[in-house]
Design a protein around this motif. Structure first.
Motif, mmCIF file in Angstrom:
data_model
loop_
_atom_site.group_PDB
_atom_site.id
_atom_site.type_symbol
_atom_site.label_atom_id
_atom_site.label_comp_id
_atom_site.label_asym_id
_atom_site.label_seq_id
_atom_site.Cartn_x
_atom_site.Cartn_y
_atom_site.Cartn_z
ATOM 1 N N ASN A 49 41.852 30.232 41.333
ATOM 2 C CA ASN A 49 41.697 31.196 42.422
ATOM 3 C C ASN A 49 40.339 31.897 42.379
ATOM 4 O O ASN A 49 39.703 32.006 41.328
ATOM 5 C CB ASN A 49 42.772 32.294 42.354
ATOM 6 C CG ASN A 49 44.163 31.825 42.717
ATOM 7 O OD1 ASN A 49 45.129 32.560 42.514
ATOM 8 N ND2 ASN A 49 44.302 30.625 43.235
ATOM 9 N N TYR B 58 34.251 25.966 44.416
ATOM 10 C CA TYR B 58 35.401 26.570 45.092
ATOM 11 C C TYR B 58 35.222 26.480 46.608
ATOM 12 O O TYR B 58 34.157 26.815 47.131
ATOM 13 C CB TYR B 58 35.564 28.044 44.706
ATOM 14 C CG TYR B 58 36.059 28.250 43.300
ATOM 15 C CD1 TYR B 58 37.365 28.658 43.039
ATOM 16 C CD2 TYR B 58 35.216 28.031 42.223
ATOM 17 C CE1 TYR B 58 37.810 28.843 41.738
ATOM 18 C CE2 TYR B 58 35.652 28.207 40.917
ATOM 19 C CZ TYR B 58 36.952 28.614 40.682
ATOM 20 O OH TYR B 58 37.403 28.786 39.397
ATOM 21 N N ALA C 238 38.959 34.413 50.210
ATOM 22 C CA ALA C 238 39.921 33.730 49.344
ATOM 23 C C ALA C 238 39.363 32.376 48.933
ATOM 24 O O ALA C 238 38.710 31.708 49.731
ATOM 25 C CB ALA C 238 41.241 33.533 50.094
ATOM 26 N N ALA D 285 39.815 28.597 46.304
ATOM 27 C CA ALA D 285 40.537 27.726 45.386
ATOM 28 C C ALA D 285 39.569 26.698 44.814
ATOM 29 O O ALA D 285 38.675 26.203 45.504
ATOM 30 C CB ALA D 285 41.698 27.015 46.085
ATOM 31 N N LEU E 207 43.490 24.763 48.977
ATOM 32 C CA LEU E 207 43.623 26.188 49.277
ATOM 33 C C LEU E 207 44.666 26.455 50.351
ATOM 34 O O LEU E 207 44.651 25.841 51.414
ATOM 35 C CB LEU E 207 42.263 26.732 49.732
ATOM 36 C CG LEU E 207 42.174 28.204 50.146
ATOM 37 C CD1 LEU E 207 42.528 29.125 48.992
ATOM 38 C CD2 LEU E 207 40.766 28.512 50.665
ATOM 39 N N GLU F 5 48.165 31.943 41.784
ATOM 40 C CA GLU F 5 48.387 32.772 42.980
ATOM 41 C C GLU F 5 47.808 34.169 42.780
ATOM 42 O O GLU F 5 47.935 34.762 41.710
ATOM 43 C CB GLU F 5 49.883 32.867 43.279
ATOM 44 C CG GLU F 5 50.214 33.519 44.601
ATOM 45 C CD GLU F 5 51.631 33.222 45.056
ATOM 46 O OE1 GLU F 5 51.866 33.212 46.276
ATOM 47 O OE2 GLU F 5 52.513 32.992 44.190
ATOM 48 N N THR F 6 47.176 34.673 43.840
ATOM 49 C CA THR F 6 46.622 36.026 43.840
ATOM 50 C C THR F 6 47.069 36.747 45.102
ATOM 51 O O THR F 6 47.036 36.174 46.195
ATOM 52 C CB THR F 6 45.086 35.988 43.764
ATOM 53 O OG1 THR F 6 44.684 35.370 42.528
ATOM 54 C CG2 THR F 6 44.492 37.379 43.833
ATOM 55 N N ILE G 123 46.764 34.140 48.230
ATOM 56 C CA ILE G 123 45.885 33.015 47.926
ATOM 57 C C ILE G 123 46.609 32.099 46.950
ATOM 58 O O ILE G 123 47.047 32.540 45.880
ATOM 59 C CB ILE G 123 44.576 33.492 47.274
ATOM 60 C CG1 ILE G 123 43.878 34.533 48.133
ATOM 61 C CG2 ILE G 123 43.654 32.309 46.994
ATOM 62 C CD1 ILE G 123 42.793 35.293 47.393
ATOM 63 N N GLY H 125 46.095 28.317 44.987
ATOM 64 C CA GLY H 125 45.213 27.198 44.678
ATOM 65 C C GLY H 125 45.947 26.195 43.811
ATOM 66 O O GLY H 125 46.434 26.546 42.738
#
Length: 285
Positions: free
Chosen positions: A24, A44, A104, A106, A153, A192-193, A250, A252
């Motif tokens: 993330n 990313y 955001a 990933a 993502l 996960e965020t 978010i 990833g």
């Protein structure tokens, strides 16, 4: 892990190659009219989503004007976003009095094409019920509709419907890539965020993180602006009665984009009792 609300001064809250959630990336950028912010995140793919305000976005010679239509808060209109390829150079310019903009990301190893997602392209799903205290709405910015154009993502906004109740229930996890004896995927590794908001903004909630079945876990008090990073474990959350809760999400994936959740065995039977939850699960693709 809980990161308390703070002025991050436009510096990444969850940096690339974070020790806890390396899949993330997350930043919050605050600008006033005419101000610009430039960024580039090697390795990313990212997505720019104004929480409030309107921005113009330039990415590698392409321009996306007038992204974002919300003024008061995240409840004030539909989200919009722009997908940014891996490592691309980006300039964000604020065109309204002010903006608070989420970025955001990933981890991914291929360079795809940028594109925008306007309000009409958001994929929505509503599930749960007041009776089961699980009523919520999800707005996918990078969801099933964009599956073929994105690497790993997933970006969504989740809203509790009504005041008070649970989200992310039945408790589930997605911290391991694994298959059953027949070779079917039963869980995927997705870091996960979350970033939380409350209405009224003095509201509060709680994030549970239970890392092992049958053993007590941790609980974090959520405030307006709290960020939660989830690396492993079952992770439902709840909002106090009398308040509405929102969280920017978010995800990833390690090996694929589609999310396969593994529901906690002691609570998994409630998948059959919560209206619409199977449709919700199917949208995380």
């Amino acid at each position: 892990m809980h990161i308390a609300p703070h002025d991050n001064q436009n510096k990444a809250i969850v940096e690339a190659e974070n020790d806890l959630v390396p899949l993330n990336y997350f930043n919050i950028v605050k600008l006033t009219k005419g101000q610009t912010f430039e960024y580039q995140v090697p390795g990313y793919e990212t997505c720019i989503v104004p929480a409030t305000g309107t921005v113009d976005i330039e990415v590698e010679g392409l321009s996306y004007a007038g992204v974002g239509n919300r003024t008061v808060d995240v409840w004030d209109g539909e989200p919009e976003g722009v997908y940014i390829p891996v490592g691309a150079k980006v300039t964000i310019t604020c065109t309204t009095d002010a903006t608070e903009t989420f970025i955001a990301g990933a981890k991914y190893d291929k360079v795809l094409e940028p594109f925008d997602v306007r309000a009409g392209g958001i994929d929505k799903v509503q599930y749960g019920s007041d009776d089961t205290k699980t009523h919520r709405k999800i707005k996918h910015i990078l969801g099933q509709k964009q599956h073929d154009k994105v690497g790993r993502l997933l970006v969504s906004e989740l809203f509790t419907v009504g005041q008070g109740g649970w989200s992310g229930f039945p408790a589930h996890k997605h911290d391991t890539d694994r298959k059953d004896a027949d070779g079917n995927i039963i869980e995927t590794r997705h870091d996960e965020t979350y970033n939380f908001r409350f209405r009224p903004n003095h509201g509060s909630g709680v994030q549970i993180l239970q890392r092992e079945e049958g053993k007590p876990g941790d609980a974090y008090q959520l405030m307006d602006g709290s960020t939660i990073m989830i690396d492993k474990g079952y992770h439902p959350c709840a909002v106090m009665p009398g308040y509405e809760m929102y969280y920017f999400t978010i995800l990833g994936g390690l090996s694929q984009r589609s999310l396969i959740q593994y529901f906690q065995p002691t609570h998994a039977y409630q998948v059959e009792t919560i209206p619409g939850i199977k449709d919700m699960v199917a949208k995380f693709k």
